[in-house]
Every structure is written in structure tokens, then in C-alpha cells.
Design an enzyme around this catalytic site. Structure first.
Site, mmCIF file in Angstrom:
data_model
loop_
_atom_site.group_PDB
_atom_site.id
_atom_site.type_symbol
_atom_site.label_atom_id
_atom_site.label_comp_id
_atom_site.label_asym_id
_atom_site.label_seq_id
_atom_site.Cartn_x
_atom_site.Cartn_y
_atom_site.Cartn_z
ATOM 1 N N LYS A 164 13.659 0.579 7.245
ATOM 2 C CA LYS A 164 14.091 1.572 6.261
ATOM 3 C C LYS A 164 15.534 2.049 6.499
ATOM 4 O O LYS A 164 16.119 1.757 7.552
ATOM 5 C CB LYS A 164 13.112 2.757 6.293
ATOM 6 N N TYR A 222 5.792 2.128 -4.070
ATOM 7 C CA TYR A 222 5.084 3.341 -3.659
ATOM 8 C C TYR A 222 4.174 3.890 -4.759
ATOM 9 O O TYR A 222 3.810 5.066 -4.731
ATOM 10 C CB TYR A 222 6.084 4.410 -3.212
ATOM 11 N N ASN A 255 10.557 7.747 9.220
ATOM 12 C CA ASN A 255 9.687 7.027 10.165
ATOM 13 C C ASN A 255 10.019 5.536 10.300
ATOM 14 O O ASN A 255 9.199 4.747 10.763
ATOM 15 C CB ASN A 255 8.210 7.299 9.865
ATOM 16 N N HIS A 283 8.227 0.299 7.315
ATOM 17 C CA HIS A 283 7.026 0.148 6.488
ATOM 18 C C HIS A 283 6.298 -1.121 6.894
ATOM 19 O O HIS A 283 6.931 -2.138 7.167
ATOM 20 C CB HIS A 283 7.388 0.037 5.003
ATOM 21 N N GLU A 314 2.723 -6.973 -1.946
ATOM 22 C CA GLU A 314 4.020 -6.378 -1.592
ATOM 23 C C GLU A 314 5.070 -7.447 -1.290
ATOM 24 O O GLU A 314 6.236 -7.309 -1.686
ATOM 25 C CB GLU A 314 3.852 -5.428 -0.397
#
Ligand code: DAT
Ligand code: MG
Length: 149
Positions: A9, A49, A112, A115, A126
């Protein structure tokens, strides 16, 4: 054989952690079958998402993932979903075990770092959201495979 989508990310890219994060998956034995640097569009972020659309943090999540370039990787391997998620650690980094990516490099759920897909079905979906077939090399032969799985 399972497939998982990994996103390194924006915070991880900005903090110079790309190499260390890729190393964790690589040394685990997961095989890279696709990898690229992209700037996620809002349209793709909202699709990725979509399950969180009704959650209060959805807008923040989309802003975050589109804020700066990311590395997307498609990884393959036996039990790739669980293997990748245990390497990543708990969603809330302050609860993540030491030795996991989040447990070693992150503090809060808002940043965080990584993913990873949460089921074999979602792994396939995905990966297809982020990669064309031409960008993937599923099942390429790695000389070390016989020592890993
Ligand atoms: P994970 O990324 O571990 O699969 P998830 O799919 O439940 O976690 O949620 C996706 C992302 O949404 C997560 O990485 C960070 C954010 N998120 C989840 N729960 C949250 C919460 N309670 N508050 C703020 N952000 C949250
Ligand atoms: Mg998830």
C-alpha cells in the site's frame, strides 16, 4: 494451488519498505506470477473494496489506497491465502504478532501496509481485477520448487 492478490500500500511504498515486504513473501516460498507499480484509480479502489461500501471507514480507505503509487503482486502456491495472511498479520497492527509484516512495521489500522486476499475465491477475483491474463505467468517453473512444496 491458490492465488492471492497482494497490495503493497501507499504507506509502505512511501516508507521504502517494498523490498523488505516482497522478501517476506519470497522467502516463505510463494511464487510471484505477476507484479507491477500502479496508481490505483478511484474506480478500481471502489471495486476492490466494494464489500466495505457500507462501513464508516470506506471513504477513508479509498482515499488512502489512491493517495500514492502501490505495488500489486499476484502470488501463487499451496495454501497461498492463509500463508500470505499469516505473513501479513492481524488487520489491527497493534495486535499483530511480532514477526509478521504488520507486527514488525505498522501501528494503526489506517496505515497497515499490505493487502492480502481473504479466500481462494476472492484471490482469483481480485487478481483478475488488477491484472490482465497477458500480465500473468501462472505456473512458471522455478528450480527450487521441489524443495518448497
Ligand atoms: P484486511 O486488510 O486485514 O483483510 P479487512 O478486509 O477487514 O482487513 O479491511 C480492509 C481494510 O479496511 C483494512 O486493511 C483496514 C480497513 N479497516 C478495517 N477495519 C477497520 C476499522 N474498524 N477502522 C478503520 N479501518 C478499518
Ligand atoms: Mg480484507
Amino acid at each position: 494451488m491458490e492465488r492471492t492478490l497482494i497490495i503493497i500500500k501507499p504507506d509502505a511504498v512511501q516508507r521504502g519498505l517494498i523490498g523488505q515486504i516482497i522478501t517476506r513473501f519470497e522467502q516463505r516460498g510463494l511464487r510471484v506470477i505477476g507484479m507491477k507499480l500502479i496508481h490505483v484509480t478511484r474506480e478500481l479502489a471502489e471495486k476492490h473494496y466494494a464489500v466495505h461500501k457500507e462501513r464508516p471507514f470506506f471513504a477513508k480507505l479509498v482515499d488512502y489506497i489512491t493517495s500514492s503509487p502501490v505495488i500489486v503482486m499476484a502470488l501463487e502456491g499451496p495454501e497461498a491465502i492463509k500463508a500470505a495472511r499469516t505473513t501479513i498479520g492481524s488487520t489491527k497492527p497493534f495486535e499483530a504478532a511480532a514477526g509478521t509484516i504488520r507486527g514488525d512495521f505498522a501501528l494503526t489500522v489506517d496505515y497497515n501496509l499490505v493487502h492480502g486476499s481473504d479466500s481462494p475465491e476472492n484471490g482469483v477475483i481480485e487478481v483478475a481485477n488488477f491484472f490482465t491474463d497477458a500480465e500473468l505467468l501462472p505456473g512458471w517453473e522455478r528450480s527450487t520448487d521441489k524443495w518448497i512444496s
